[in-house]
Scaffold this motif. Structure first.
Motif, PDB file in Angstrom:
ATOM      1  N   ARG A  71       0.688  -1.169  -0.005  1.00 41.68           N
ATOM      2  CA  ARG A  71      -0.038  -0.106  -0.104  1.00 41.68           C
ATOM      3  C   ARG A  71       0.859   1.243   0.238  1.00 41.68           C
ATOM      4  O   ARG A  71       0.647   2.224  -0.579  1.00 41.68           O
ATOM      5  N   SER A  75      -0.022   4.190  -2.815  1.00 39.46           N
ATOM      6  CA  SER A  75      -0.161   5.349  -2.385  1.00 39.46           C
ATOM      7  C   SER A  75       0.509   6.413  -3.274  1.00 39.46           C
ATOM      8  O   SER A  75       0.253   7.574  -3.746  1.00 39.46           O
ATOM      9  N   ASP A  76       1.878   6.103  -3.678  1.00 38.18           N
ATOM     10  CA  ASP A  76       2.507   6.929  -4.562  1.00 38.18           C
ATOM     11  C   ASP A  76       1.978   7.010  -5.862  1.00 38.18           C
ATOM     12  O   ASP A  76       2.134   7.959  -6.554  1.00 38.18           O
ATOM     13  N   GLU A 202      -4.316   3.665   4.024  1.00 36.45           N
ATOM     14  CA  GLU A 202      -5.214   3.474   2.958  1.00 36.45           C
ATOM     15  C   GLU A 202      -4.868   4.270   1.675  1.00 36.45           C
ATOM     16  O   GLU A 202      -5.127   5.370   1.633  1.00 36.45           O
ATOM     17  N   PRO A 203      -4.357   3.659   0.750  1.00 39.03           N
ATOM     18  CA  PRO A 203      -3.719   4.423  -0.504  1.00 39.03           C
ATOM     19  C   PRO A 203      -5.185   5.118  -0.998  1.00 39.03           C
ATOM     20  O   PRO A 203      -6.013   4.300  -1.484  1.00 39.03           O
ATOM     21  N   ARG A 204      -5.093   6.202  -1.524  1.00 35.05           N
ATOM     22  CA  ARG A 204      -6.376   6.975  -2.102  1.00 35.05           C
ATOM     23  C   ARG A 204      -6.412   6.750  -3.672  1.00 35.05           C
ATOM     24  O   ARG A 204      -6.401   7.747  -4.471  1.00 35.05           O
ATOM     25  N   ASP A 220       2.168  12.198  -1.884  1.00 32.51           N
ATOM     26  CA  ASP A 220       1.572  11.355  -0.726  1.00 32.51           C
ATOM     27  C   ASP A 220       2.259  11.764   0.484  1.00 32.51           C
ATOM     28  O   ASP A 220       3.532  11.982   0.384  1.00 32.51           O
ATOM     29  N   SER A 222       3.860  11.038   3.447  1.00 38.48           N
ATOM     30  CA  SER A 222       4.331   9.831   4.101  1.00 38.48           C
ATOM     31  C   SER A 222       5.247  10.031   5.543  1.00 38.48           C
ATOM     32  O   SER A 222       5.588   9.318   6.371  1.00 38.48           O
ATOM     33  N   TYR A 274      -0.012   8.650   4.460  1.00 39.69           N
ATOM     34  CA  TYR A 274      -0.641   7.984   3.405  1.00 39.69           C
ATOM     35  C   TYR A 274      -1.770   8.310   2.837  1.00 39.69           C
ATOM     36  O   TYR A 274      -2.337   7.980   2.239  1.00 39.69           O
ATOM     37  N   GLU A 275      -1.883   9.759   3.235  1.00 41.58           N
ATOM     38  CA  GLU A 275      -3.048  10.572   2.634  1.00 41.58           C
ATOM     39  C   GLU A 275      -2.358  11.455   1.203  1.00 41.58           C
ATOM     40  O   GLU A 275      -1.178  11.479   1.347  1.00 41.58           O
ATOM     41  N   LEU A 276      -3.076  12.158   0.571  1.00 41.75           N
ATOM     42  CA  LEU A 276      -2.635  12.756  -0.573  1.00 41.75           C
ATOM     43  C   LEU A 276      -2.652  14.193  -0.243  1.00 41.75           C
ATOM     44  O   LEU A 276      -3.547  14.865   0.499  1.00 41.75           O
TER      45      LEU A 276
END
Lengths: 330, 330
Positions: A71, A75-76, A202-204, A220, A222, A274-276
């Motif tokens: 994940r 995410s990236d 939670e990858p967006r 992202d 991180s 791992y939010e954007l």
């Protein structure tokens, strides 16, 4: 007595082959995989590794270790507006690995493959005299010419983040020090929320197409929102002004911050969100928000890119002091 | 006193950024790289990791460790008829890493980038409490529909190998036991040749286009010719008959085998050759040989695919006994 452990060929056949669902993976019976080209799209590729005792706890559940390794890479891809195509995984097993552990690890990969519609494409299994580690390379496709970079933002544009910030950082602190549950006055479900957010990002990906359509810059988060906002602003040769009251916090983080205002510093400078973080032209803000809502991803306008080179987070009209300000996994 | 060691951002900027020459690498200032699509070609991707104390000696020169990590992956691309486009590298540094060591490592990557015309595309640097390890993912492009798989061969086709077989396996044994230099009656240059061939494999990228044009099946020989021939034959649901007298051996290996016939077993079952094993239709053999010669890569016809499931290596009319028959790095 421990049960017999399989050799590499058997290990691949038994555990990893069922995950290699894409034709280009050649059932993992070849030296390399092929990835089809898609008209009008370009390939996006990223790699990240996690090491036991550095990036995760050795006694984390094996399915969660596998999913986290995957994940953080997905995410990236999401940050670059890419839809995932597949991934390669290299797993280094320490001397005391067990079949049970590996079954859990593979089960975790399988769950996420289903969730994100991807296939294992290849990999490597090695032995190590040191701690277990996992290296993942993820591949995806983005619309050609629509891959938002970190450097594309400009003063005047809005800054958005997805989800909530700081959960994982406080979750990590809870893992390290149980007493914080009491210090922060957390209810059981709030404690679980923070621990889960650290364990399983939670990858967006649901926002990838929207990011590709509207973002002038994206990355992202991180290594902590504060430091990552500095990275995006610096790459774009701009500063940023962020309103702390607009940074989306979960109920659990809000409760911790109420009990201990210093927890806010952890929340904004810790890692593993791992939010954007996305820059948007003001004229696109309404459409971006509407399409994000349609995609089911919460986004919050936390401030703006500004002239200069400084990133300031303001709270009640005062500049928030964040110390070193960025987390480093290194 | 050891000199100050840089943090991750400085480490990337100072050591790795100069290697990121492709535009899609975004100077390593982004979360992911982009790789352009090429009309009529498909993407080939492979990954392999090496661990200190397992795949190489911790005191090997750092430039050689870097090049080996890269080359074992380029070898896989060559076997699939792909021209390399770029690579990602994840480097896990142990507690006692030094700037000198890293300079050597990066220098090795730079030399090979120039030799093979490729760019660093991305990667990760992590700390580890265990031994140093390197994980590389290599990407290349092959002619669409012309990626030879292991399973494409059929009875009646010829089997070729490139270069010479067994050098690295004997080189490894020399590293482990100096007295073999005397037992095998090696001259100094022969000893050096074997040690070098273990340290620094030569990926047969010069043959990639020829492999793509003619091979019905191909793989690189990394776990010993005997075992890898079995893998290719098994994937193709065939057997193979190999003439030991036709297997190309260097002068050094021939001398070792003369002094100790058991050295031939090591040569054929040891690992790390990184030569190519290629199946060719008899009607294409002449053209394949001519184009390989034009590409400057020596190829030798060592036998044929046959009906059945057995791979037999014959020497003077008798079946050679190879014991376990395959090397495993695992």
């Amino acid at each position: 007595m421990s049960p017999r452990r399989p050799g590499e060929d058997e290990l691949i056949a038994r555990f990893f082959r069922p995950l290699a669902t894409a034709p280009g993976a050649a059932r993992l019976m070849d030296d390399a995989a092929t990835v089809p080209q898609i008209d009008g799209r370009e390939l996006v590729v990223t790699t990240d590794a996690i090491v036991a005792g550095v990036h995760f706890f050795p006694d984390d559940p094996p399915d969660a270790i596998a999913r986290k390794a995957l994940r953080v890479n997905l995410s990236d891809l999401a940050a670059k507006g890419a839809r995932p195509a597949g991934y390669l995984v290299t797993l280094a097993l320490p001397r005391d690995w067990t079949v049970d552990w590996l079954e859990g690890f593979v089960e975790g990969l399988g769950l996420d493959q289903e969730e994100y519609g991807i296939s294992l494409l290849g990999g490597d299994t090695v032995r190590t005299p040191g701690p277990l580690w996992v290296s993942v390379t993820a591949l995806g496709h983005a619309r050609e010419g629509h891959v938002p970079r970190r450097h594309g933002a400009a003063p005047g544009q809005r800054l958005y983040v997805t989800g909530t910030i700081g959960d994982a950082a406080l979750g990590l602190r809870l893992r390290q020090d149980e007493r914080l549950t009491i210090d922060w006055d957390l209810r059981r479900d709030e404690r679980e929320w923070l621990l889960d957010r650290y364990l399983l990002p939670e990858p967006r990906l649901a926002l990838a197409d929207v990011v590709s359509a509207y973002a002038t810059a994206a990355m992202d988060v991180s290594d902590g929102l504060a430091g990552d906002a500095r990275k995006l602003a610096a790459a774009s040769r701009a500063g940023a002004l962020i309103d702390a009251s607009q940074i989306p916090l979960s109920r659990a983080v809000r409760r911790a911050v109420n009990a201990d205002p210093d927890a806010l510093v952890s929340a904004l400078t810790g890692g593993d969100d791992y939010e954007l973080l996305v820059a948007i032209e003001p004229s696109d803000a309404e459409a971006f928000e509407a399409e994000a809502a349609a995609a089911g991803v919460a986004v919050a306008d936390i401030g703006a890119l500004v002239d200069g080179a400084e990133v300031v987070i303001e709270q009640a009209g005062r500049r928030l002091s964040l110390g070193a300000g960025s987390f480093s996994h290194f």
